[in-house]
Design an enzyme around this catalytic site. Structure first.
Site, mmCIF file in Angstrom:
data_model
loop_
_atom_site.group_PDB
_atom_site.id
_atom_site.type_symbol
_atom_site.label_atom_id
_atom_site.label_comp_id
_atom_site.label_asym_id
_atom_site.label_seq_id
_atom_site.Cartn_x
_atom_site.Cartn_y
_atom_site.Cartn_z
ATOM 1 C CE LYS A 73 -4.340 -1.243 2.311
ATOM 2 N NZ LYS A 73 -5.150 -1.088 3.189
ATOM 3 C CG ASP A 109 -8.847 0.808 3.541
ATOM 4 O OD1 ASP A 109 -9.933 -0.066 3.038
ATOM 5 O OD2 ASP A 109 -7.532 0.430 3.675
HETATM 6 P P1 NAP Z 1 -0.879 -2.627 9.913
HETATM 7 O O1 NAP Z 1 -0.628 -1.650 9.248
HETATM 8 O O2 NAP Z 1 -0.017 -4.029 10.150
HETATM 9 O O3 NAP Z 1 -1.103 -1.998 11.410
HETATM 10 C C1 NAP Z 1 -1.631 -2.659 12.495
HETATM 11 C C2 NAP Z 1 -1.549 -1.782 13.697
HETATM 12 O O4 NAP Z 1 -2.053 -2.518 15.148
HETATM 13 C C3 NAP Z 1 0.232 -1.245 14.186
HETATM 14 O O5 NAP Z 1 -0.036 0.104 14.823
HETATM 15 C C4 NAP Z 1 0.394 -2.324 15.036
HETATM 16 O O6 NAP Z 1 1.442 -2.109 16.104
HETATM 17 C C5 NAP Z 1 -0.736 -2.698 15.830
HETATM 18 N N1 NAP Z 1 -0.698 -4.043 16.505
HETATM 19 C C6 NAP Z 1 -0.362 -5.349 16.081
HETATM 20 N N2 NAP Z 1 -0.519 -6.324 16.763
HETATM 21 C C7 NAP Z 1 -0.712 -5.559 18.039
HETATM 22 C C8 NAP Z 1 -1.099 -6.231 19.249
HETATM 23 N N3 NAP Z 1 -1.058 -7.574 19.608
HETATM 24 N N4 NAP Z 1 -1.164 -5.333 20.316
HETATM 25 C C9 NAP Z 1 -1.484 -4.083 20.027
HETATM 26 N N5 NAP Z 1 -1.306 -3.509 18.786
HETATM 27 C C10 NAP Z 1 -0.948 -4.191 17.760
HETATM 28 O O7 NAP Z 1 -2.177 -3.343 9.727
HETATM 29 P P2 NAP Z 1 -3.349 -2.575 9.017
HETATM 30 O O8 NAP Z 1 -3.687 -2.550 7.573
HETATM 31 O O9 NAP Z 1 -3.621 -1.254 9.487
HETATM 32 O O10 NAP Z 1 -4.762 -3.539 9.472
HETATM 33 C C11 NAP Z 1 -5.218 -3.524 10.862
HETATM 34 C C12 NAP Z 1 -6.442 -4.291 10.821
HETATM 35 O O11 NAP Z 1 -7.563 -3.692 10.209
HETATM 36 C C13 NAP Z 1 -6.289 -5.657 10.487
HETATM 37 O O12 NAP Z 1 -7.120 -6.697 11.184
HETATM 38 C C14 NAP Z 1 -6.946 -5.576 8.937
HETATM 39 O O13 NAP Z 1 -7.652 -6.851 8.685
HETATM 40 C C15 NAP Z 1 -8.186 -4.543 9.632
HETATM 41 N N6 NAP Z 1 -8.635 -3.709 8.433
HETATM 42 C C16 NAP Z 1 -10.039 -3.976 8.068
HETATM 43 C C17 NAP Z 1 -10.538 -3.317 6.867
HETATM 44 C C18 NAP Z 1 -12.106 -3.214 6.710
HETATM 45 O O14 NAP Z 1 -12.483 -3.147 5.700
HETATM 46 N N7 NAP Z 1 -12.772 -3.712 7.704
HETATM 47 C C19 NAP Z 1 -9.686 -2.427 6.112
HETATM 48 C C20 NAP Z 1 -8.361 -2.333 6.474
HETATM 49 C C21 NAP Z 1 -7.874 -3.048 7.572
HETATM 50 P P3 NAP Z 1 2.940 -2.309 15.976
HETATM 51 O O15 NAP Z 1 3.628 -1.667 14.800
HETATM 52 O O16 NAP Z 1 3.427 -2.111 17.218
HETATM 53 O O17 NAP Z 1 3.064 -3.852 15.528
#
Ligand code: NAP
Length: 284
Positions: A73, A109
């Site tokens: 992305k 998004d």
């Molecule tokens: P990302 O870029 O990897 O970011 C994840 C965030 O969550 C980071 O700040 C990470 O912190 C934190 N995190 C990960 N594991 C954690 C834990 N165990 N405890 C606390 N914080 C934690 O991922 P993303 O693309 O933002 O996606 C995040 C979530 O949103 C995913 O589950 C994805 O499937 C969902 N999502 C849903 C939609 C929808 O349409 N519903 C769209 C986009 C994303 P660190 O950097 O410290 O690891």
């Protein structure tokens, strides 16, 4: 003549994507021919050539539209000719298409989140436009951008305060400063207790680790708040169950998933997306 749309998703890994089911159902229901293929492209630098080949196919119109997911992305920001305001502010592209001879990078998004938030929680429900967002990754940036664009105050709680501070610096405006809080300190500050909306933008609670919640075990929920969990698998997350048990209105991210897909579909086809069909494909 039947319209043909060749669509697809670039990411790595891609095993669990719902996108093909949503988009193929939409194509079929509108009587369009074509496909939605998965393009597993390794992270850069290894995947650079494959990425370039796929973008060249878009430019040559043998592909009509692409979605982009982790880990590409952010990479696409530097590979397109033009970014929409949302993609430029968020610093991430999830949808690519050609327009007027230019390769456009968009981010659906933010729009998907906002539309589904409003569909679930009528704006008048919120006493204060004050949100607490958990996580500071790509999805959190889209959520915060959507909220800030609609005049909300936002606190971001993340385990990496450096990452959250970077988000805040990027998305704060001169009259709307984003606050940052260590995730471990949730429940200790009065500020977040006055939030009327809590958004989980971490993957915590996502399949297969479904018995965990990003909300600390003993922390109280802000009274009367609403909860939006971006996680959509499982359909009812532990966090949502926890919030409902405390008397809060809470939803998972299935609606956002459908809406961001519908917005991308509309960019590619110029036709209104059949949202009910896409929703049915997701829940089938
Ligand atoms: P990302 O870029 O990897 O970011 C994840 C965030 O969550 C980071 O700040 C990470 O912190 C934190 N995190 C990960 N594991 C954690 C834990 N165990 N405890 C606390 N914080 C934690 O991922 P993303 O693309 O933002 O996606 C995040 C979530 O949103 C995913 O589950 C994805 O499937 C969902 N999502 C849903 C939609 C929808 O349409 N519903 C769209 C986009 C994303 P660190 O950097 O410290 O690891």
């Amino acid at each position: 003549m039947m319209k043909v749309f060749n669509l697809g998703l670039i990411g790595w890994p891609l095993e669990h994507s719902y996108s093909p089911a949503l988009h193929k159902a939409a194509l079929r229901s509108l009587g369009f021919d074509g496909d939605y293929r998965l393009y597993a492209v390794p992270p850069l630098p290894e995947g650079a050539e494959e990425l370039a080949v796929l973008l060249a196919k878009l430019q040559g119109r043998s592909i009509d539209g692409l979605n982009i997911t982790i880990p590409h992305k952010g990479n696409l920001v530097n590979l397109v000719d033009h970014l929409t305001p949302a993609a430029a502010s968020i610093g991430a592209v999830n949808t690519v298409f050609m327009e007027n001879g230019l390769l456009i990078g968009d981010n659906t998004d933010a729009g998907g989140f906002w539309t589904d938030l409003c569909a679930n929680f009528p704006v008048q429900r919120f006493e204060r436009s004050q949100a607490l967002v958990l996580g500071a990754g790509g999805a959190a940036r889209a959520v915060v951008y959507a909220l800030i664009s609609h005049g909300w105050s936002v606190t971001v709680a993340a385990r990496s305060t450096a990452q959250a501070a970077g988000l805040a610096e990027q998305l704060s405006t001169s009259d709307n400063l984003i606050e940052v809080l260590p995730l471990g300190e949730l429940g200790l500050s009065m500020d977040e207790l006055s939030s009327s909306l809590i958004v989980n933008a971490t993957p915590v609670g996502m399949y297969p680790n479904t018995r965990v919640s990003p909300w600390p075990k003993d922390a109280p929920f802000p009274a009367g708040a609403s909860v939006y969990d971006l996680v959509y698998n499982p359909r009812r997350t532990y966090f949502v169950a926890q919030a409902r048990e405390a008397g809060l209105a809470a939803v998972t991210g299935s609606g956002m998933l459908v809406e961001q897909a519908a917005l991308a579909f509309e960019r590619w086809t110029d036709v209104e997306a059949p949202r009910e069909i896409m929703w049915a494909a997701l829940t089938a």
